[in-house]
Design an enzyme around this catalytic site. Structure first.
Site: not given
Ligand code: BGC
Length: 416
Positions: A326, A367, A374
């Site tokens: 991510e 991401w 969120e």
């Molecule tokens: C998480 C996601 C979240 C993203 C943004 C990540 O740490 O896995 O679920 O939406 O952060 O906050």
């Protein structure tokens, strides 16, 4: 293998995986058997997830976006509470649904990265067990075995747990996530059991599919300080111990790669006035506070160089392949997201630098594909390459979508 040519076109290694990520609870909608759903109904957070992005019904047209982007991988999760809504009773209907979702990706030649646990659990699990109970290990392993038996033929890469210490911190210290406990002792037990569950599930997967890659993802931000002096080194060590080492140290050799989730710079300050306060949403950790970027919707400070620093630090400490599972930025509503374009390009530039210095990074997932739910922040911060109008569910690709598509399709970042 790859080269940085004169005209600033950065090539990535052959076969590099380019993708985006989503998680079941944040996009599917109506996960009524999940503990988070119950948490929302109890009024513990202001905004309820509701229909989320309705990905549960719209997954096919959402997967069209992946093809348009030219992605060769996609990271998603299955919702444990759908698969096992009652203890020990697996839902044939939901397993068939996930099979359809995964088959749709296979048809498009997209490598599937599946995460088994992404912060939510079935209500029965949270009420009867929770990860702080010893029995949670075997209960989770039973669910994982079912997923592997029913869907394993379609999965290329697994992440057992997504950033486990974030929900554990919020669920067992600050109490802002379910189970809403404030008990450090239980937190340590839960972390220990998650490490055990990871190891057990690693064996389950490898026994049946030895060639499949299995890893776990951790939160790796970069932390610095202006007023802590030499103490920052200690704070950093404690923070990394909490986010990564507490679980990683127990997992040992039972992983094929590390999933790195990198978002921002944490500029830490100490504020005596908040000494006893723990409020993760407002970034207060017993007096340690994190400086905020007022122009960012989550108040996060963007720091592209940090991804390089994190990657080279991992390489120093262990020789494990890495996927960036991510990386993303919250923006406001609107299709003209120049900020996201800059964010992506700058981070990829530094990721490329790390690769060119020998760090074994094999893929990058942005991401996120879609704007989504969120967690504590509801639907305000927008992380999607594709914007969603939540009143109509209409989807529209943002400017960054087209920029990211060029990178995915060409396996190259053009900085000209
Ligand atoms: C998480 C996601 C979240 C993203 C943004 C990540 O740490 O896995 O679920 O939406 O952060 O906050």
């Amino acid at each position: 293998m790859y080269a940085q040519s004169e005209n600033k076109k950065l090539k990535f290694p052959k076969g590099f995986l380019w993708g985006t990520a989503i998680s079941a609870y944040q996009v599917e909608g109506n996960n009524t058997h999940a503990d988070w759903w119950k948490w929302e109904q109890k009024g513990k957070i202001k905004i309820k997830s509701g229909n989320a992005c309705d990905y549960y019904r719209r997954f096919k047209s959402d997967h069209d976006f992946l093809q348009e982007l030219g992605c060769n991988t996609f990271r998603l999760s299955v919702e444990w509470a759908r698969v096992e809504p009652e203890e020990g009773k697996f839902s044939k209907k939901e397993l068939a649904h996930y099979r359809e979702v995964l088959l749709d990706l296979k048809k498009r030649d997209i490598k599937i990265q599946l995460t088994l646990w992404w912060w939510t659990s079935p209500i029965w699990f949270s009420e009867k067990y929770g990860f702080h109970k010893k029995k949670s290990v075997e209960v989770f392993a039973r669910y994982a075995q079912k997923v592997v038996d029913e869907l394993g033929d379609l999965i290329d890469i697994y992440q057992t747990f997504n950033e486990p210490m974030v929900p554990l911190g919020q669920g067992y210290l600050s109490g802002q996530f379910p189970p809403g406990i404030r008990n450090p002792w239980k937190l340590l037990k839960a972390a220990n059991n998650i490490a055990k569950a990871h190891k057990r599930v690693y064996e389950i997967i490898k026994n049946k599919y030895p060639e499949v890659e299995v890893g776990i993802s951790y939160l790796y931000n970069w932390y610095e300080s202006e007023n802590l002096g030499f103490l920052i080194a200690i704070v950093n060590r404690v923070s990394k111990w909490f986010r990564v080492d507490l679980i990683d140290g127990k997992i040992g050799e039972n992983l094929d790669f590390i999933g790195v989730q990198y978002y921002r710079l944490g500029k830490i300050k100490y504020d005596w006035g908040n000494m006893g306060k723990l409020d993760a949403k407002n970034q207060i950790y017993y007096g340690f506070t994190i400086e905020e970027d007022k122009n960012n919707l989550m108040k996060w400070i963007s720091y592209p160089e940090g991804i390089y620093r994190v990657l080279t630090e991992i390489k120093k400490n262990r020789n494990t392949p890495i996927y960036i599972t991510e990386n993303g930025v919250p923006t406001d509503v609107g299709l003209n997201d120049q900020e996201r374009i800059v964010f992506i390009k700058e981070h990829l530039k530094y990721m490329h630098k790390a690769i060119s210095e020998g760090v074994d990074v094999r893929g990058y997932n942005h991401w996120s594909l879609l704007d989504n739910f969120e967690w504590l922040y509801g639907y305000t911060p927008r992380f999607g390459l594709v914007e969603i109008d939540f009143s109509t569910m209409e989807r529209k690709p943002r400017k960054s979508f087209y920029e990211y598509a060029k990178i995915c399709k060409n396996n190259e970042l053009d900085l000209n």
